[in-house]
Motif scaffolding. Structure first.
Motif, PDB file in Angstrom:
ATOM      1  N   GLY A  58       0.839  -1.198   0.000  1.00  0.00           N
ATOM      2  CA  GLY A  58       0.000   0.000   0.000  1.00  0.00           C
ATOM      3  C   GLY A  58       0.868   1.239   0.000  1.00  0.00           C
ATOM      4  N   ASN A  59       0.778   2.009   1.085  1.00  0.00           N
ATOM      5  CA  ASN A  59       1.621   3.200   1.201  1.00  0.00           C
ATOM      6  C   ASN A  59       2.767   3.001   2.198  1.00  0.00           C
ATOM      7  N   GLN A  60       2.945   1.768   2.669  1.00  0.00           N
ATOM      8  CA  GLN A  60       4.016   1.451   3.609  1.00  0.00           C
ATOM      9  C   GLN A  60       5.238   0.935   2.852  1.00  0.00           C
ATOM     10  N   VAL A  61       6.403   1.481   3.154  1.00  0.00           N
ATOM     11  CA  VAL A  61       7.660   1.046   2.546  1.00  0.00           C
ATOM     12  C   VAL A  61       8.592   0.641   3.678  1.00  0.00           C
ATOM     13  N   ALA A  62       9.219  -0.532   3.530  1.00  0.00           N
ATOM     14  CA  ALA A  62      10.169  -1.021   4.532  1.00  0.00           C
ATOM     15  C   ALA A  62      11.478  -1.381   3.836  1.00  0.00           C
ATOM     16  N   ILE A  63      12.571  -0.896   4.401  1.00  0.00           N
ATOM     17  CA  ILE A  63      13.908  -1.176   3.876  1.00  0.00           C
ATOM     18  C   ILE A  63      14.689  -1.856   4.991  1.00  0.00           C
ATOM     19  N   SER A  64      15.265  -3.018   4.687  1.00  0.00           N
ATOM     20  CA  SER A  64      16.124  -3.688   5.657  1.00  0.00           C
ATOM     21  C   SER A  64      17.392  -4.140   4.942  1.00  0.00           C
ATOM     22  N   ALA A  65      18.478  -4.197   5.685  1.00  0.00           N
ATOM     23  CA  ALA A  65      19.759  -4.599   5.108  1.00  0.00           C
ATOM     24  C   ALA A  65      20.608  -5.262   6.177  1.00  0.00           C
ATOM     25  N   GLU A  66      21.508  -6.104   5.713  1.00  0.00           N
ATOM     26  CA  GLU A  66      22.450  -6.741   6.624  1.00  0.00           C
ATOM     27  C   GLU A  66      23.840  -6.226   6.311  1.00  0.00           C
ATOM     28  N   ILE A  67      24.457  -5.602   7.294  1.00  0.00           N
ATOM     29  CA  ILE A  67      25.817  -5.096   7.154  1.00  0.00           C
ATOM     30  C   ILE A  67      26.755  -6.176   7.679  1.00  0.00           C
TER      31      ILE A  67
ATOM     32  N   THR B  68      37.174  -0.735  17.697  1.00  0.00           N
ATOM     33  CA  THR B  68      36.270  -1.130  16.621  1.00  0.00           C
ATOM     34  C   THR B  68      34.944  -0.412  16.824  1.00  0.00           C
ATOM     35  N   GLU B  69      34.647   0.539  15.960  1.00  0.00           N
ATOM     36  CA  GLU B  69      33.416   1.317  16.060  1.00  0.00           C
ATOM     37  C   GLU B  69      32.460   1.027  14.913  1.00  0.00           C
ATOM     38  N   ARG B  70      32.931   0.345  13.887  1.00  0.00           N
ATOM     39  CA  ARG B  70      32.066   0.065  12.751  1.00  0.00           C
ATOM     40  C   ARG B  70      31.013  -0.956  13.145  1.00  0.00           C
ATOM     41  N   TYR B  71      29.782  -0.672  12.727  1.00  0.00           N
ATOM     42  CA  TYR B  71      28.653  -1.523  13.077  1.00  0.00           C
ATOM     43  C   TYR B  71      28.489  -2.643  12.052  1.00  0.00           C
ATOM     44  N   TYR B  72      28.088  -3.801  12.504  1.00  0.00           N
ATOM     45  CA  TYR B  72      27.663  -4.855  11.606  1.00  0.00           C
ATOM     46  C   TYR B  72      26.441  -5.519  12.220  1.00  0.00           C
ATOM     47  N   GLY B  73      25.529  -5.930  11.370  1.00  0.00           N
ATOM     48  CA  GLY B  73      24.278  -6.525  11.814  1.00  0.00           C
ATOM     49  C   GLY B  73      23.139  -6.045  10.930  1.00  0.00           C
ATOM     50  N   GLN B  74      21.932  -6.092  11.449  1.00  0.00           N
ATOM     51  CA  GLN B  74      20.741  -5.708  10.688  1.00  0.00           C
ATOM     52  C   GLN B  74      20.399  -4.234  10.928  1.00  0.00           C
ATOM     53  N   VAL B  75      20.006  -3.541   9.859  1.00  0.00           N
ATOM     54  CA  VAL B  75      19.432  -2.207   9.962  1.00  0.00           C
ATOM     55  C   VAL B  75      18.060  -2.255   9.307  1.00  0.00           C
ATOM     56  N   TYR B  76      17.153  -1.413   9.787  1.00  0.00           N
ATOM     57  CA  TYR B  76      15.770  -1.453   9.319  1.00  0.00           C
ATOM     58  C   TYR B  76      15.181  -0.053   9.373  1.00  0.00           C
ATOM     59  N   ARG B  77      14.391   0.280   8.361  1.00  0.00           N
ATOM     60  CA  ARG B  77      13.680   1.562   8.344  1.00  0.00           C
ATOM     61  C   ARG B  77      12.352   1.347   7.633  1.00  0.00           C
ATOM     62  N   SER B  78      11.286   1.836   8.212  1.00  0.00           N
ATOM     63  CA  SER B  78       9.992   1.761   7.557  1.00  0.00           C
ATOM     64  C   SER B  78       9.305   3.109   7.692  1.00  0.00           C
ATOM     65  N   PHE B  79       8.498   3.456   6.693  1.00  0.00           N
ATOM     66  CA  PHE B  79       7.821   4.747   6.693  1.00  0.00           C
ATOM     67  C   PHE B  79       6.578   4.657   5.833  1.00  0.00           C
ATOM     68  N   SER B  80       5.697   5.629   6.005  1.00  0.00           N
ATOM     69  CA  SER B  80       4.454   5.706   5.237  1.00  0.00           C
ATOM     70  C   SER B  80       4.524   6.883   4.277  1.00  0.00           C
ATOM     71  N   LEU B  81       3.942   6.702   3.112  1.00  0.00           N
ATOM     72  CA  LEU B  81       3.832   7.766   2.120  1.00  0.00           C
ATOM     73  C   LEU B  81       2.382   8.234   2.074  1.00  0.00           C
ATOM     74  N   PRO B  82       2.123   9.450   1.621  1.00  0.00           N
ATOM     75  CA  PRO B  82       0.751   9.954   1.612  1.00  0.00           C
ATOM     76  C   PRO B  82      -0.190   9.167   0.695  1.00  0.00           C
ATOM     77  N   ASP B  83       0.326   8.640  -0.434  1.00  0.00           N
ATOM     78  CA  ASP B  83      -0.506   7.904  -1.383  1.00  0.00           C
ATOM     79  C   ASP B  83       0.001   6.475  -1.514  1.00  0.00           C
ATOM     80  N   GLU B  84      -0.887   5.593  -2.010  1.00  0.00           N
ATOM     81  CA  GLU B  84      -0.485   4.212  -2.241  1.00  0.00           C
ATOM     82  C   GLU B  84       0.480   4.133  -3.415  1.00  0.00           C
ATOM     83  N   VAL B  85       1.345   3.125  -3.367  1.00  0.00           N
ATOM     84  CA  VAL B  85       2.380   2.934  -4.372  1.00  0.00           C
ATOM     85  C   VAL B  85       2.010   1.741  -5.245  1.00  0.00           C
TER      86      VAL B  85
END
Length: 147
Positions: free
Chosen positions: A74-83, A98-115
């Motif tokens: 719908g209008n929900q978009v989810a992005i996930s990645a494994e570093i 060691t400061e560099r991150y490794y593991g899963q990152v995730y971001r989800s958001f809604s848009l005003p209209d359906e995609v």
């Protein structure tokens, strides 16, 4: 007794944080700090829009394009990645910091209209994921006359 707080490299230091100079002193002695409070990096995005589509640019550096997943509902978009972190060390080397991150990152958001997910496309280059998300035609929309 003085109150001590743990220093985090990912949070901005304020001028009121009294433990920061002490942590800097310890760090310069070559002691290995304990990074127990590491936080996952944010997936930062820019979203632009025109009449027919949305364009999303997401910063995901250090990731192979095969390790990125994008889902649209719908209008929900989810992005996930494994570093992933490669650990190629010689026998005579040891980690100092060691400061560099490794593991899963995730971001989800809604848009005003359906995609329209069938026409959506994605491109990953130089650590930036670009999504072209066409808006779904809203055939049932109509303009109401106000009486």
């Amino acid at each position: 007794m003085a109150n001590l707080t743990r220093w985090s490299p990912f949070k901005a230091l304020s001028r009121f944080e009294q433990a920061a100079p002490f942590d800097d002193f310890i760090r310069t002695l070559g002691l290995r700090p304990q990074w127990a409070d590491l936080e996952a990096p944010d997936v930062r995005i820019d979203v632009t829009e025109n009449d027919g589509a949305y364009r999303v640019k997401a910063e995901i550096p250090g990731v192979d394009k095969n390790d990125i997943d994008v889902s649209i509902s719908g209008n929900q978009v989810a992005i996930s990645a494994e570093i992933k972190r490669e650990s190629k060390k010689k026998d005579d080397e040891r980690d100092i910091c060691t400061e560099r991150y490794y593991g899963q990152v995730y971001r989800s958001f809604s848009l005003p209209d359906e995609v329209d997910s069938g026409k959506a496309s994605a491109h990953y280059e130089s650590g930036v994921l670009t999504l072209e998300l066409p808006k779904k035609g809203n055939g049932s929309a109509r303009k109401l006359t106000i009486s």
